[in-house]
Design an enzyme around this catalytic site. Sequence first.
Site, PDB file in Angstrom:
ATOM      1  N   ILE A  40      45.232  43.701  43.623  1.00 36.86           N
ATOM      2  CA  ILE A  40      46.501  44.027  42.954  1.00 36.86           C
ATOM      3  C   ILE A  40      47.008  45.417  43.339  1.00 36.86           C
ATOM      4  O   ILE A  40      48.211  45.695  43.221  1.00 36.86           O
ATOM      5  CB  ILE A  40      46.314  43.913  41.424  1.00 36.86           C
ATOM      6  CG1 ILE A  40      47.642  43.671  40.729  1.00 36.86           C
ATOM      7  CG2 ILE A  40      45.576  45.103  40.834  1.00 36.86           C
ATOM      8  CD1 ILE A  40      47.501  43.223  39.278  1.00 36.86           C
ATOM      9  N   HIS A 110      31.936  41.541  43.560  1.00 30.32           N
ATOM     10  CA  HIS A 110      33.020  41.238  44.497  1.00 30.32           C
ATOM     11  C   HIS A 110      32.818  42.030  45.779  1.00 30.32           C
ATOM     12  O   HIS A 110      32.263  43.127  45.761  1.00 30.32           O
ATOM     13  CB  HIS A 110      34.398  41.545  43.903  1.00 30.32           C
ATOM     14  CG  HIS A 110      34.517  42.921  43.324  1.00 30.32           C
ATOM     15  ND1 HIS A 110      34.010  43.252  42.092  1.00 30.32           N
ATOM     16  CD2 HIS A 110      35.088  44.054  43.805  1.00 30.32           C
ATOM     17  CE1 HIS A 110      34.258  44.523  41.830  1.00 30.32           C
ATOM     18  NE2 HIS A 110      34.907  45.039  42.861  1.00 30.32           N
TER      19      HIS A 110
HETATM   20  P1  AMP Z   1      35.820  47.984  42.241  1.00 29.45           P
HETATM   21  O1  AMP Z   1      36.117  49.454  42.059  1.00 29.45           O
HETATM   22  O2  AMP Z   1      34.998  47.726  43.462  1.00 29.45           O
HETATM   23  O3  AMP Z   1      35.238  47.382  40.986  1.00 29.45           O
HETATM   24  O4  AMP Z   1      37.211  47.303  42.547  1.00 29.45           O
HETATM   25  C1  AMP Z   1      37.958  46.574  41.630  1.00 29.45           C
HETATM   26  C2  AMP Z   1      39.234  46.176  42.331  1.00 29.45           C
HETATM   27  O5  AMP Z   1      39.845  45.167  41.552  1.00 29.45           O
HETATM   28  C3  AMP Z   1      40.259  47.294  42.498  1.00 29.45           C
HETATM   29  O6  AMP Z   1      40.548  47.449  43.888  1.00 29.45           O
HETATM   30  C4  AMP Z   1      41.466  46.805  41.696  1.00 29.45           C
HETATM   31  O7  AMP Z   1      42.695  47.150  42.297  1.00 29.45           O
HETATM   32  C5  AMP Z   1      41.239  45.300  41.689  1.00 29.45           C
HETATM   33  N1  AMP Z   1      41.862  44.587  40.586  1.00 29.45           N
HETATM   34  C6  AMP Z   1      41.806  44.894  39.258  1.00 29.45           C
HETATM   35  N2  AMP Z   1      42.490  43.993  38.533  1.00 29.45           N
HETATM   36  C7  AMP Z   1      42.972  43.072  39.416  1.00 29.45           C
HETATM   37  C8  AMP Z   1      43.758  41.889  39.302  1.00 29.45           C
HETATM   38  N3  AMP Z   1      44.208  41.459  38.112  1.00 29.45           N
HETATM   39  N4  AMP Z   1      44.069  41.205  40.421  1.00 29.45           N
HETATM   40  C9  AMP Z   1      43.647  41.632  41.632  1.00 29.45           C
HETATM   41  N5  AMP Z   1      42.896  42.738  41.811  1.00 29.45           N
HETATM   42  C10 AMP Z   1      42.570  43.455  40.723  1.00 29.45           C
END
Ligand code: AMP
Length: 125
Positions: A40, A110
């Site tokens: 996002i 992820h």
């Molecule tokens: P991390 O810091 O590795 O946990 O990364 C989490 C990622 O999830 C970040 O890059 C956010 O931008 C992404 N993120 C959070 N909420 C959403 C969402 N609703 N849809 C897509 N990506 C998201």
Amino acid sequence: MAVKGSVPYDPQNVFARILRGELPCNKVYENDYVLAFHDIAPKAPIHVLVIPKAPYVSFADFSQNASEAEITGFTRAVGQVARILQVDGPGYRLLSNVGEEGGQEVPHFHVHIFAGRALGPMLPE
Ligand code: AMP
């Protein structure tokens, strides 16, 4: 807030809600093991997340507790998503943040796929 230490799986985390269809996502690929969707808040021209459908907090949890089939399914799916995105040729970067010092924000395992430009050094100096 970064994910602290070894925490139990929180079924209300944002990726769990996406998997249940409670929140939307911009889907790239899905199979029995994974869902892949655009981040996002992209940090590169291509920034896609690949998540397992099963509830694992982090790579630490996944690598210890997932079945062989889940691990194989996930790994092959990451490669498949890269092929779908057509980034095999120019190249790409995989990243998985784990826990507090790893900077993990969402407590559902992820892998980030970054691509679309030369990505530069691995970490800021
Ligand atoms: P991390 O810091 O590795 O946990 O990364 C989490 C990622 O999830 C970040 O890059 C956010 O931008 C992404 N993120 C959070 N909420 C959403 C969402 N609703 N849809 C897509 N990506 C998201």
